[in-house]
Structure formats: structure tokens, C-alpha cells
Design an enzyme around this catalytic site. Structure first.
Site, short mmCIF file in Angstrom:
data_model
loop_
_atom_site.label_atom_id
_atom_site.label_comp_id
_atom_site.label_asym_id
_atom_site.label_seq_id
_atom_site.Cartn_x
_atom_site.Cartn_y
_atom_site.Cartn_z
N THR A 174 57.17 76.88 12.42
CA THR A 174 58.15 77.32 11.32
C THR A 174 57.56 76.48 10.09
O THR A 174 56.83 75.86 10.28
CB THR A 174 59.60 76.74 11.64
N ARG A 202 68.80 87.23 18.80
CA ARG A 202 68.64 85.85 18.91
C ARG A 202 68.86 85.05 17.50
O ARG A 202 68.16 85.52 16.73
CB ARG A 202 67.80 85.05 19.62
N VAL A 203 69.68 84.23 17.00
CA VAL A 203 69.66 83.61 15.70
C VAL A 203 69.06 82.16 15.89
O VAL A 203 69.35 81.41 16.52
CB VAL A 203 71.00 83.46 15.40
N SER A 204 68.37 81.97 14.65
CA SER A 204 67.44 80.60 14.90
C SER A 204 68.21 79.77 13.85
O SER A 204 69.01 80.15 13.26
CB SER A 204 65.98 81.15 14.05
N ASP A 205 68.01 78.52 14.38
CA ASP A 205 68.54 77.20 13.54
C ASP A 205 68.10 77.37 12.24
O ASP A 205 68.71 76.72 11.27
CB ASP A 205 68.12 75.88 14.20
N THR A 223 62.17 71.72 12.74
CA THR A 223 61.40 72.68 13.42
C THR A 223 61.41 72.53 15.08
O THR A 223 61.55 71.16 15.14
CB THR A 223 60.05 72.86 12.79
N ILE A 225 62.67 73.87 18.93
CA ILE A 225 63.47 74.59 19.76
C ILE A 225 64.84 74.75 19.00
O ILE A 225 65.58 73.57 18.84
CB ILE A 225 63.58 74.24 21.26
N GLY A 226 65.17 75.93 18.45
CA GLY A 226 66.28 76.01 17.59
C GLY A 226 67.71 75.52 18.25
O GLY A 226 68.28 75.23 18.01
#
Ligand code: ASP
Length: 312
Positions: A174, A202-205, A223, A225-226
Site C-alpha cells: 500500500t 471487502r473494504v480496506s482500512d 499499511t 492487514i486492514g
């Protein structure tokens, strides 16, 4: 007001990375981008402009998992997420799972001044068309072949690679930028192709305050694991600790110690309004580089056992 010494820190992901050859080319890219973006800050550019430029450059670099060179999701499609936070106005904006644009951070920048500031897939694509952004396919051959390998292997891996080069150790990635400008304003931006091979929707952080946050005291980009980043609400947690009086190195250390106890897997970069730069991680490595006004430095060969570091 006497001008403040601008500061800049950026990253190209967090992970484990055994391949030293790979490190040298990553260092080269990161240092070049730091140099260019710092020049903008030295010429009086704002923190927001520096963050947007840094994110664009990192998104355009195919080796990083954002913009061009983003990993593919489980269905073989690229969907990207990006966010921008202006610390002075405390305004967060972002796009989630957008496709077919070159620089998702540009959409986040546009949304800063809108009343609807976080758009998901369909809405962000509509906005890109409305702004007449050219249709762009961020897919690279490396990422397509990587996905085909996973497909042949019946998706045994849980996620895509950090750096677009053939190293089995290179996972995730990221990009993110945090800047302090000569007026003392802070901004943070983060952009990603996601974890890779994730479930559709799926929604990323990266487009949440858990993964990207700034206020007048500090700014953070994360960056890794979200899901772990969201569980710790990492970026906002570090920023609020600084706001409540902890020094940035103490806030970073405390947050990383807690995260290690909770077996999280990620990294973060940060700076505060006094000009302290910091980085932290529970994973093996964070690919960060910075300019402190005197020199360019990076964290690429930093002790894998250290949880955090900082400089002024
Ligand atoms: N945080 C990103 C995500 O989970 C991926 C990464 O930073 O490596 O979408």
C-alpha cells in the site's frame, strides 16, 4: 510567523522482504519520490499538495500495490481505495473500491470540498466520469500473471504480493504519505489495491480513519492487514494519543506494544507538529523513507525486532 522546517515521510508497504536486491530498487524509487515531494514543500507548497503529489507518484510506480500495479481481487479485477485527510481543517475524504482510474488520490482530493466525502465503488466511478477523468486500466502484466498463478494453485495464498517482483517473501503493500508544511499544517494520504485475492466488496482500512488520520497535532498512514488496522483503529489511536499529550515516539511505542500483544500484522508512519518523524511495525519491515530537512533516510534495513523508531 517564522516559517517551519517542512518534514515528509512516506511508505510503500509493510511486510517481510528477504530479497536484498529488491530492497535496493525500492530504496531508489522511494528516495526519488521523497526528493521531488520535499522540493514542493521547500518551495512553500501545502501539506495537502505534497501528500497528493507523493501519492500520485507512488500510485504511478508499478512496483507498489496502489494505482498502476495494484493487486487483483479474488475475481481477477483491480479495485482501489484511497483517502486524504487535511489536519488543519480535520477533513477526511476518500474512495472505496474504485476501478479504471489512474490516480484514486485525485478523487479523494476532489471530495475534500464536497458535502458527500467518502464514495464507494459505483459512486466513485460515476464521479470519475463526471470529472472527465480518462478511463485507465491499472492492470500490469506482473499482477495478471501473479493472479493466474494463484488461480492455477486454486487460491492457496491469502493475499497478493507487496512488491511487484518475483519474490515469494514479498507480500502485501500500500502507499502512504504524511507531510508537515512550512505553515505548520499536517496532511496524510493513503492509497491501496487492497490485500489482493480478497472477497468482492471487502473494504480496506486505507479509506478509513483507522488507516489514515491527521489533525493539527499529528498525522499517520498505515499499511498491513486492514482488518488488524481497523481492530486497533491504529491511525486515529496514535493521533489522539499525541493530541492528549503523549509524545509521538511514546504514542507509537505504546500503540505498537499493544498491537504486538494482540498479534496484529502491520506498520505505520507518522509525524507531529513539532517536526518529529516516526515509524512503527509489528511485521518484519516497513518500506518507509523520509526527509527531515537535512537528509533523506529510510527504514529498509532497520532491525526487524525493533517495534518503532523516530528522528527529528
Ligand atoms: N492495508 C491494506 C488493506 O488491507 C493492504 C496493505 O496495506 O498492505 O487493504
Amino acid at each position: 510567523m517564522t516559517p517551519i522546517q517542512p518534514k515528509l515521510i512516506l511508505h510503500g508497504g509493510a511486510s517481510s522482504l528477504a530479497d536484498k536486491g529488491g530492497l535496493e530498487s525500492v530504496r531508489h524509487s522511494l528516495h526519488d519520490i521523497v526528493q521531488e515531494v520535499y522540493q514542493l514543500l521547500e518551495n512553500g507548497g501545502t501539506a495537502v499538495d505534497a501528500v497528493v503529489l507523493g501519492c500520485q507518484r507512488l500510485e504511478d510506480e508499478p512496483r507498489f500495490n496502489a494505482g498502476t500495479g495494484s493487486v487483483l481481487q479474488s475475481d481477477g479485477q483491480v479495485r482501489m481505495s484511497a483517502s486524504l485527510m487535511d489536519g488543519i481543517t480535520q477533513t477526511f475524504s476518500g474512495v472505496i473500491n474504485v476501478s479504471r482510474v489512474k490516480n484514486p488520490i485525485e478523487l479523494a482530493k476532489f471530495l475534500q470540498t464536497q458535502s458527500d466525502r467518502i464514495l464507494s465503488d459505483l459512486g466513485s466511478s460515476e464521479l470519475a466520469r463526471e470529472l472527465q477523468m480518462p478511463i485507465y486500466d491499472p492492470l500490469t502484466e506482473f499482477r495478471a500473471l501473479e493472479w493466474i498463478e494463484e488461480w492455477k494453485d486454486n487460491f492457496q495464498s491469502k493475499m497478493g504480493r507487496l512488491i511487484a517482483q518475483p519474490s515469494p517473501e514479498a507480500r502485501r503493500g500500500t502507499i502512504g504519505v504524511v507531510a508537515l508544511d512550512s505553515q505548520g499544517n499536517i496532511a496524510a494520504g493513503t492509497s491501496t489495491g487492497g490485500k489482493g485475492l480478497e472477497r468482492i466488496g471487502r473494504v480496506s482500512d486505507s479509506a478509513m480513519p483507522a488507516g489514515n488520520y491527521a489533525n493539527p497535532h499529528a498525522g499517520v498512514s498505515c499499511t498491513g492487514i486492514g482488518e488488524d488496522i481497523v481492530n486497533e483503529c491504529l491511525a486515529a489511536r496514535i493521533v489522539i494519543r499525541v493530541t492528549d499529550g503523549l509524545s509521538l515516539p511514546d504514542a507509537m511505542e505504546k500503540s505498537m506494544k499493544e498491537s504486538q500483544t494482540n498479534q496484529r500484522d502491520f506498520g505505520a508512519i507518522a509525524l507531529d507538529h513539532t517536526g518529529v518523524l516516526s515509524w512503527g511495525k509489528t511485521c518484519e519491515i516497513i518500506l518507509a523513507a523520509y526527509h527531515n530537512g537535512a537528509t533523506i533516510g529510510d527504514t529498509l534495513e532497520w532491525d526487524p525486532h525493533e517495534l518503532m523508531g523516530y528522528c527529528r
